[in-house]
Design a protein around this motif. Structure first.
Motif, PDB file in Angstrom:
ATOM      1  N   ALA A 106      87.732 116.922 -38.870  1.00 37.30           N
ATOM      2  CA  ALA A 106      88.948 116.130 -38.650  1.00 37.30           C
ATOM      3  C   ALA A 106      89.071 114.979 -39.641  1.00 37.30           C
ATOM      4  N   LEU A 107      87.990 114.635 -40.346  1.00 37.94           N
ATOM      5  CA  LEU A 107      88.002 113.498 -41.265  1.00 37.94           C
ATOM      6  C   LEU A 107      87.957 113.955 -42.719  1.00 37.94           C
ATOM      7  N   LYS A 108      88.782 114.943 -43.035  1.00 35.89           N
ATOM      8  CA  LYS A 108      88.878 115.443 -44.408  1.00 35.89           C
ATOM      9  C   LYS A 108      89.408 114.351 -45.322  1.00 35.89           C
ATOM     10  N   SER A 109      89.032 114.416 -46.596  1.00 38.03           N
ATOM     11  CA  SER A 109      89.467 113.396 -47.548  1.00 38.03           C
ATOM     12  C   SER A 109      90.970 113.436 -47.794  1.00 38.03           C
ATOM     13  N   ASP A 110      91.633 114.556 -47.503  1.00 38.27           N
ATOM     14  CA  ASP A 110      93.073 114.641 -47.717  1.00 38.27           C
ATOM     15  C   ASP A 110      93.872 114.373 -46.443  1.00 38.27           C
ATOM     16  N   THR A 111      93.214 113.919 -45.386  1.00 37.63           N
ATOM     17  CA  THR A 111      93.902 113.640 -44.134  1.00 37.63           C
ATOM     18  C   THR A 111      94.722 112.365 -44.262  1.00 37.63           C
ATOM     19  N   ASN A 112      95.964 112.398 -43.820  1.00 40.91           N
ATOM     20  CA  ASN A 112      96.826 111.214 -43.896  1.00 40.91           C
ATOM     21  C   ASN A 112      96.673 110.307 -42.684  1.00 40.91           C
ATOM     22  N   LYS A 113      96.394 110.868 -41.526  1.00 40.40           N
ATOM     23  CA  LYS A 113      96.275 110.057 -40.311  1.00 40.40           C
ATOM     24  C   LYS A 113      95.059 110.494 -39.539  1.00 40.40           C
ATOM     25  N   PRO A 114      94.356 109.628 -38.864  1.00 42.90           N
ATOM     26  CA  PRO A 114      94.455 108.184 -38.899  1.00 42.90           C
ATOM     27  C   PRO A 114      93.650 107.557 -40.031  1.00 42.90           C
ATOM     28  N   PHE A 115      92.753 108.294 -40.673  1.00 41.54           N
ATOM     29  CA  PHE A 115      91.915 107.743 -41.735  1.00 41.54           C
ATOM     30  C   PHE A 115      92.218 108.450 -43.045  1.00 41.54           C
ATOM     31  N   LYS A 116      92.284 107.703 -44.112  1.00 48.04           N
ATOM     32  CA  LYS A 116      92.460 108.288 -45.430  1.00 48.04           C
ATOM     33  C   LYS A 116      91.134 108.351 -46.160  1.00 48.04           C
ATOM     34  N   LYS A 117      90.388 107.242 -46.144  1.00 47.49           N
ATOM     35  CA  LYS A 117      89.134 107.173 -46.873  1.00 47.49           C
ATOM     36  C   LYS A 117      88.083 106.470 -46.025  1.00 47.49           C
ATOM     37  N   VAL A 118      86.924 107.069 -45.928  1.00 52.76           N
ATOM     38  CA  VAL A 118      85.811 106.472 -45.187  1.00 52.76           C
ATOM     39  C   VAL A 118      85.023 105.583 -46.137  1.00 52.76           C
ATOM     40  N   ASN A 119      84.684 104.371 -45.685  1.00 53.25           N
ATOM     41  CA  ASN A 119      83.931 103.420 -46.503  1.00 53.25           C
ATOM     42  C   ASN A 119      82.504 103.220 -46.012  1.00 53.25           C
ATOM     43  N   GLU A 120      82.279 103.431 -44.726  1.00 54.20           N
ATOM     44  CA  GLU A 120      80.954 103.182 -44.160  1.00 54.20           C
ATOM     45  C   GLU A 120      80.776 104.019 -42.898  1.00 54.20           C
ATOM     46  N   VAL A 121      79.543 104.478 -42.676  1.00 62.07           N
ATOM     47  CA  VAL A 121      79.213 105.254 -41.477  1.00 62.07           C
ATOM     48  C   VAL A 121      77.908 104.716 -40.910  1.00 62.07           C
ATOM     49  N   ARG A 122      77.904 104.433 -39.615  1.00 60.31           N
ATOM     50  CA  ARG A 122      76.686 103.998 -38.914  1.00 60.31           C
ATOM     51  C   ARG A 122      76.497 104.873 -37.689  1.00 60.31           C
ATOM     52  N   LEU A 123      75.252 105.104 -37.334  1.00 61.61           N
ATOM     53  CA  LEU A 123      74.905 105.780 -36.089  1.00 61.61           C
ATOM     54  C   LEU A 123      74.379 104.710 -35.148  1.00 61.61           C
ATOM     55  N   LEU A 124      75.091 104.452 -34.068  1.00 68.25           N
ATOM     56  CA  LEU A 124      74.679 103.405 -33.144  1.00 68.25           C
ATOM     57  C   LEU A 124      73.316 103.749 -32.546  1.00 68.25           C
ATOM     58  N   GLY A 125      72.423 102.761 -32.511  1.00 64.35           N
ATOM     59  CA  GLY A 125      71.072 102.960 -32.020  1.00 64.35           C
ATOM     60  C   GLY A 125      70.080 103.318 -33.112  1.00 64.35           C
TER      61      GLY A 125
ATOM     62  N   LYS B 269      74.256 113.256 -43.158  1.00 59.28           N
ATOM     63  CA  LYS B 269      72.867 113.686 -43.040  1.00 59.28           C
ATOM     64  C   LYS B 269      72.216 112.836 -41.951  1.00 59.28           C
ATOM     65  N   LEU B 270      71.578 113.480 -41.002  1.00 66.01           N
ATOM     66  CA  LEU B 270      71.060 112.787 -39.825  1.00 66.01           C
ATOM     67  C   LEU B 270      69.576 112.451 -39.950  1.00 66.01           C
ATOM     68  N   PRO B 271      69.154 111.391 -39.238  1.00 62.84           N
ATOM     69  CA  PRO B 271      67.727 111.071 -39.227  1.00 62.84           C
ATOM     70  C   PRO B 271      66.938 112.138 -38.480  1.00 62.84           C
ATOM     71  N   ASP B 272      65.627 112.163 -38.710  1.00 59.36           N
ATOM     72  CA  ASP B 272      64.780 113.166 -38.057  1.00 59.36           C
ATOM     73  C   ASP B 272      64.684 112.965 -36.547  1.00 59.36           C
ATOM     74  N   ASN B 273      64.710 111.713 -36.107  1.00 59.92           N
ATOM     75  CA  ASN B 273      64.559 111.414 -34.681  1.00 59.92           C
ATOM     76  C   ASN B 273      65.884 111.002 -34.063  1.00 59.92           C
ATOM     77  N   LYS B 274      66.181 111.559 -32.897  1.00 61.14           N
ATOM     78  CA  LYS B 274      67.400 111.199 -32.176  1.00 61.14           C
ATOM     79  C   LYS B 274      67.294 109.761 -31.659  1.00 61.14           C
ATOM     80  N   PRO B 275      68.388 108.985 -31.749  1.00 61.26           N
ATOM     81  CA  PRO B 275      68.354 107.613 -31.233  1.00 61.26           C
ATOM     82  C   PRO B 275      68.623 107.520 -29.730  1.00 61.26           C
ATOM     83  N   GLY B 276      68.667 108.626 -29.032  1.00 62.37           N
ATOM     84  CA  GLY B 276      68.928 108.628 -27.590  1.00 62.37           C
ATOM     85  C   GLY B 276      68.791 110.034 -27.047  1.00 62.37           C
TER      86      GLY B 276
END
Length: 88
Positions: free
Chosen positions: A36-55, A72-79
């Motif tokens: 859903a977050l393709k680089s050519d998507t007009n709504k709601p996001f156009k360009k992603v600048n930062e990604v965090r995984l809570l925890g 790319k995900l970390p080896d250990n799940k945060p929950g």
């Protein structure tokens, strides 16, 4: 039973400064793709600048392309139950 393909999105008012929260209901093994977050998507996001995984305190490697946002995900799940990504 839920899989990593079961995702819920939360977003505040229409404002480029408000993060999008993507909540995956299971943890994939190595990487996660949000089509859903393709680089050519007009709504709601156009360009992603930062990604965090809570925890998770480390930085994530990610790319945004015509296929979607790939993380790319970390080896250990945060929950144990659901995994929330904060996307700016």
């Amino acid at each position: 039973s839920y899989t990593a393909q079961d995702v819920r999105y939360l977003m505040g008012p229409d404002d480029d400064e408000v993060p999008l929260y993507a909540i995956a209901l299971d943890f994939p093994e190595k990487e996660f793709l949000f089509p859903a977050l393709k680089s050519d998507t007009n709504k709601p996001f156009k360009k992603v600048n930062e990604v965090r995984l809570l925890g998770y305190s480390g930085e994530l490697e990610w790319t945004q392309s015509e296929s979607g946002l790939k993380i790319k995900l970390p080896d250990n799940k945060p929950g144990d139950y659901a995994y929330c990504f904060e996307i700016q």
